[in-house]
Design an enzyme around this catalytic site. Structure first.
Site, PDB file in Angstrom:
ATOM      1  N   THR A 186       1.106  -1.284   0.271  1.00  0.00           N
ATOM      2  CA  THR A 186       0.124   0.203   0.116  1.00  0.00           C
ATOM      3  C   THR A 186       0.704   1.612  -0.113  1.00  0.00           C
ATOM      4  O   THR A 186       2.742   1.014   0.790  1.00  0.00           O
ATOM      5  CB  THR A 186      -0.991   0.128   0.951  1.00  0.00           C
ATOM      6  OG1 THR A 186       0.548   0.322   2.150  1.00  0.00           O
ATOM      7  CG2 THR A 186      -2.100  -0.973   1.544  1.00  0.00           C
ATOM      8  N   GLU A 330      -5.545  -3.917  -0.878  1.00  0.00           N
ATOM      9  CA  GLU A 330      -6.021  -5.219  -0.568  1.00  0.00           C
ATOM     10  C   GLU A 330      -6.947  -6.563  -0.412  1.00  0.00           C
ATOM     11  O   GLU A 330      -7.218  -7.302   0.042  1.00  0.00           O
ATOM     12  CB  GLU A 330      -6.390  -4.630   1.670  1.00  0.00           C
ATOM     13  CG  GLU A 330      -5.439  -4.346   1.986  1.00  0.00           C
ATOM     14  CD  GLU A 330      -5.248  -2.419   1.868  1.00  0.00           C
ATOM     15  OE1 GLU A 330      -5.252  -2.043   0.957  1.00  0.00           O
ATOM     16  OE2 GLU A 330      -4.577  -1.694   3.109  1.00  0.00           O
ATOM     17  N   LYS A 440     -14.730  17.331  10.656  1.00  0.00           N
ATOM     18  CA  LYS A 440     -16.024  17.338  12.371  1.00  0.00           C
ATOM     19  C   LYS A 440     -16.103  18.951  12.539  1.00  0.00           C
ATOM     20  O   LYS A 440     -14.975  19.312  12.469  1.00  0.00           O
ATOM     21  CB  LYS A 440     -15.487  16.163  13.507  1.00  0.00           C
ATOM     22  CG  LYS A 440     -15.394  14.689  13.027  1.00  0.00           C
ATOM     23  CD  LYS A 440     -14.551  13.896  14.275  1.00  0.00           C
ATOM     24  CE  LYS A 440     -14.463  12.466  13.293  1.00  0.00           C
ATOM     25  NZ  LYS A 440     -13.425  12.247  12.425  1.00  0.00           N
ATOM     26  N   TRP A 445     -20.550  16.778  11.275  1.00  0.00           N
ATOM     27  CA  TRP A 445     -19.895  15.549  10.326  1.00  0.00           C
ATOM     28  C   TRP A 445     -20.060  16.634   8.890  1.00  0.00           C
ATOM     29  O   TRP A 445     -20.655  16.510   8.272  1.00  0.00           O
ATOM     30  CB  TRP A 445     -19.709  14.034  10.086  1.00  0.00           C
ATOM     31  CG  TRP A 445     -19.415  13.051  11.568  1.00  0.00           C
ATOM     32  CD1 TRP A 445     -18.488  13.548  11.990  1.00  0.00           C
ATOM     33  CD2 TRP A 445     -19.303  12.038  11.497  1.00  0.00           C
ATOM     34  NE1 TRP A 445     -18.631  13.183  12.520  1.00  0.00           N
ATOM     35  CE2 TRP A 445     -18.664  10.866  12.171  1.00  0.00           C
ATOM     36  CE3 TRP A 445     -19.596  10.770   9.904  1.00  0.00           C
ATOM     37  CZ2 TRP A 445     -18.423  10.298  12.332  1.00  0.00           C
ATOM     38  CZ3 TRP A 445     -18.943   9.340  10.294  1.00  0.00           C
ATOM     39  CH2 TRP A 445     -18.685   8.942  11.460  1.00  0.00           C
TER      40      TRP A 445
HETATM   41  P1  ADP Z   1      -4.213   3.947  -1.072  1.00  0.00           P
HETATM   42  O1  ADP Z   1      -4.599   3.187   0.520  1.00  0.00           O
HETATM   43  O2  ADP Z   1      -2.857   4.025  -0.645  1.00  0.00           O
HETATM   44  O3  ADP Z   1      -4.781   5.242  -1.348  1.00  0.00           O
HETATM   45  P2  ADP Z   1      -5.112   2.321  -2.300  1.00  0.00           P
HETATM   46  O4  ADP Z   1      -5.432   2.140  -3.957  1.00  0.00           O
HETATM   47  O5  ADP Z   1      -5.122   0.476  -2.024  1.00  0.00           O
HETATM   48  O6  ADP Z   1      -4.076   2.753  -2.228  1.00  0.00           O
HETATM   49  O7  ADP Z   1      -6.790   2.892  -2.096  1.00  0.00           O
HETATM   50  C1  ADP Z   1      -7.846   2.110  -1.606  1.00  0.00           C
HETATM   51  C2  ADP Z   1      -8.580   3.411  -1.067  1.00  0.00           C
HETATM   52  O8  ADP Z   1      -8.816   4.059  -2.576  1.00  0.00           O
HETATM   53  C3  ADP Z   1     -10.233   2.583  -0.112  1.00  0.00           C
HETATM   54  O9  ADP Z   1     -10.017   2.317   0.716  1.00  0.00           O
HETATM   55  C4  ADP Z   1     -11.077   4.090  -0.589  1.00  0.00           C
HETATM   56  O10 ADP Z   1     -10.706   5.462   0.786  1.00  0.00           O
HETATM   57  C5  ADP Z   1     -10.248   4.676  -1.476  1.00  0.00           C
HETATM   58  N1  ADP Z   1     -11.238   4.466  -2.903  1.00  0.00           N
HETATM   59  C6  ADP Z   1     -10.898   3.733  -3.598  1.00  0.00           C
HETATM   60  N2  ADP Z   1     -12.005   3.699  -4.550  1.00  0.00           N
HETATM   61  C7  ADP Z   1     -12.854   4.594  -4.749  1.00  0.00           C
HETATM   62  C8  ADP Z   1     -14.324   4.958  -4.750  1.00  0.00           C
HETATM   63  N3  ADP Z   1     -14.719   4.225  -6.211  1.00  0.00           N
HETATM   64  N4  ADP Z   1     -14.948   5.993  -4.101  1.00  0.00           N
HETATM   65  C9  ADP Z   1     -14.460   6.253  -3.143  1.00  0.00           C
HETATM   66  N5  ADP Z   1     -12.544   6.402  -2.755  1.00  0.00           N
HETATM   67  C10 ADP Z   1     -12.354   5.061  -3.284  1.00  0.00           C
END
Ligand code: ADP
Length: 548
Positions: A186, A330, A440, A445
């Site tokens: 990640t 993940e 917040k 929120w």
């Molecule tokens: P990083 O955490 O480094 O950005 P990832 O690509 O694994 O790496 O990111 C996953 C995160 O990206 C998710 O937990 C979410 O917060 C965000 N995410 C992924 N797809 C979407 C989506 N379609 N809409 C909103 N958030 C998204």
């Protein structure tokens, strides 16, 4: 209990590789060269994969050894995706845009032995390898061996020399489908990056989801433009799913700007494409000034961050419908995909479903929980932290001493996503925000995602991000960093007045800055951490003169 009569059969990458090699002579893999395409068949990719495996075996690579790639999306990377796991080694895709500290940390943590590097980024890798004692060999792809000058103890070869004289057949070992096939870290927005290790089985099952109509429906008839990097969550599974479906692939290599993306689309006319929203907002802006037909795209998969509804509308106008998906490194990464329900056929009625993060596939269980871990109802209103589980969801993070299920990330066998969401009775999930990004304010929120989506809908806003900043009276208030279109004279009072008609008054931000660009993370998402750092001190100039 009666026994089933079914056979066993390991779900392995080598079986996908051989399948693609034998049965899809019509499917191709192409890489954009900057002015044209270089194209191979899956059978040629398979030949290269076998040659790579033979050569790696001679370098001493065996079952479980980590072989890293530091590469763009291209045909050689596709061959490595196939070869490395098929021979029982573990493909470790390195993000090209990591900080030097993170890159060195990750390579040491994974104990990479061989690294394949594109010549264009060899100077970057050059800085890392001397600090990673496990590396014995570097292979330069798309350039000469001397693009990388080897530190002591490391042998460098060019791709062509590595493959020279090697057999195009390899006796792929019979592997346990649960064995490690690939790993990806990640991007580590908080703390050290964490390693996720995919198995042959998880990749195989996930590939079914990518080709399923409930997923991306990647098919034999498709040419998929794979913009999402092969170092970001395995390119959303497309390289493997294409082997399963016999779908053709178009890799953009290092040409990720809107101009070359549109040039390659004009030339190759892909039927689908996948990338994060920031890529598509650049493409959309260019299309406004330089119209081009992109209706050959039957589907544009967008995920990684929330897609602004205005972007979905815009691509509908281009006749290239967006399909919104949610996922994480993940989760392999396909979690949910937003297809409207079958009985909603009117486009306006379907629209609200399309801008949710979608429904989960059968293999992914999802629930939302409160801060004490109690499961909350799927009523479409109540929000809580999203937790997921299933055969392509990670259950721990990689550690050489034994994988770790840290309770801050895992809860009774479920992955805690760090996303706050709602789930409707029909199963549509909507991300409210990342837990750490929710603003917040005065006991209420504000979803930074919702505000971003509304602001991005203003025709003169090119891109924008919203973060919470400390406020003496309200604890936190939203701050907007926005980039306007060329020639725009938008000012803060105008934007505030425009927003007041669209969101509750107390949510309208007082703090604004119009910048040149919103900083992006290594995978092209808005980098809120950088925005926080950059604007921590500069804010008050911006709010001077505005009424709180
Ligand atoms: P990083 O955490 O480094 O950005 P990832 O690509 O694994 O790496 O990111 C996953 C995160 O990206 C998710 O937990 C979410 O917060 C965000 N995410 C992924 N797809 C979407 C989506 N379609 N809409 C909103 N958030 C998204």
């Amino acid at each position: 209990m009666i026994q089933s009569t079914m056979q066993e059969g390991a779900l392995t990458i080598s079986s996908l590789l051989e399948h693609s090699r034998k049965f899809f002579p019509e499917a191709t893999v192409s890489t954009w060269t900057g002015s044209g395409l270089r194209t191979e068949s899956f059978s040629e990719i398979g030949d290269n994969a076998a040659q790579v495996a033979n050569a790696l075996a001679k370098l001493g690579i065996g079952i479980g050894d980590r072989v890293a790639t530091f590469m763009w999306n291209n045909n050689e990377h596709q061959a490595l995706y196939a070869a490395i796991p098929s021979m029982g080694a573990v493909l470790h895709t390195l993000n090209l845009r990591l900080s030097p500290e993170q890159a060195v940390f990750i390579m040491n943590h994974a104990e990479d032995k061989v690294v394949f590097v594109d010549a264009s980024v060899a100077p970057l890798l050059q800085n890392y390898v001397p600090q990673v004692p496990s590396v014995t060999d570097v292979v330069v792809v798309n350039g000469p061996a001397d693009a990388f000058s080897a530190p002591e103890g490391v042998t460098v070869r060019a791709w062509d020399d590595l493959l020279e004289g090697e057999s195009t057949e390899y006796d792929w070992p019979e592997l346990d489908e649960h064995a490690a096939a690939a790993m990806c870290y990640t991007s580590g927005t908080t703390g050290d990056p964490k390693g996720v290790v995919y198995s042959h089985r998880s990749i195989y099952l996930h590939s079914f989801q990518v080709i399923s109509t409930a997923g991306m429906a990647l098919a034999n008839s498709d040419l998929a433009l794979v913009i999402v990097p092969m170092f970001h969550a395995m390119s959303w599974g497309m390289p493997y799913a294409a082997m399963m479906a016999g779908a053709s692939l178009l890799h953009p290599d290092r040409f990720l700007q809107p101009e070359p993306l549109l040039a390659m689309m004009k030339e190759a006319r892909p039927t689908m494409a996948a990338a994060v929203p920031t890529i598509w907002s650049g493409v959309a802006a260019l299309l406004e000034s330089h119209p081009q037909d992109i209706s050959h795209l039957r589907s544009v998969t967008v995920g990684g961050s929330a897609v602004p509804p205005s972007m979905v509308r815009k691509f509908d106008e281009f006749n290239a419908p967006i399909v919104h998906a949610w996922g994480m490194t993940e989760t392999s990464p396909l979690g949910s995909v937003a297809h409207p329900p079958a009985d909603v056929t009117d486009p306006e009625e379907a629209f609200p479903f399309r801008i949710t993060q979608g429904r989960f596939p059968a293999a992914v269980a999802a629930r939302i929980v409160d801060s004490d871990g109690n499961v909350l109802p799927n009523d479409g209103v109540t929000s809580g932290e999203l937790e997921v589980s299933g055969p392509w969801i990670t259950g721990s993070y990689y550690s050489p001493e034994g994988n770790v299920s840290d309770p801050s990330k895992f809860h009774d066998g479920w992955l805690r996503t760090g996303d706050v969401s709602t789930i409707s009775p029909q199963g549509y999930m909507t991300i409210v925000d990342r837990t750490k990004d929710i603003i917040k304010t005065g006991g209420e929120w504000i979803s930074s995602v919702d505000l971003e989506n509304v602001i991005a809908g203003h025709p003169e806003i090119l891109e924008c991000t919203v973060i919470g900043v400390p406020d003496p009276k309200w604890d936190e208030r939203p701050f907007v960093l926005a980039v306007t279109t060329e020639g725009s004279t938008l000012d803060v009072p105008t934007m505030r007045a425009w927003l007041e008609e669209r969101v509750p008054r107390w949510q309208v931000p007082e703090r604004w800055s119009f910048g040149e660009e919103v900083p992006k993370t290594s995978v092209g998402k808005f980098d809120k951490k950088k925005v926080r750092q950059a604007y921590a001190d500069g804010l008050y100039e911006v709010i001077n003169g505005l009424e709180l």
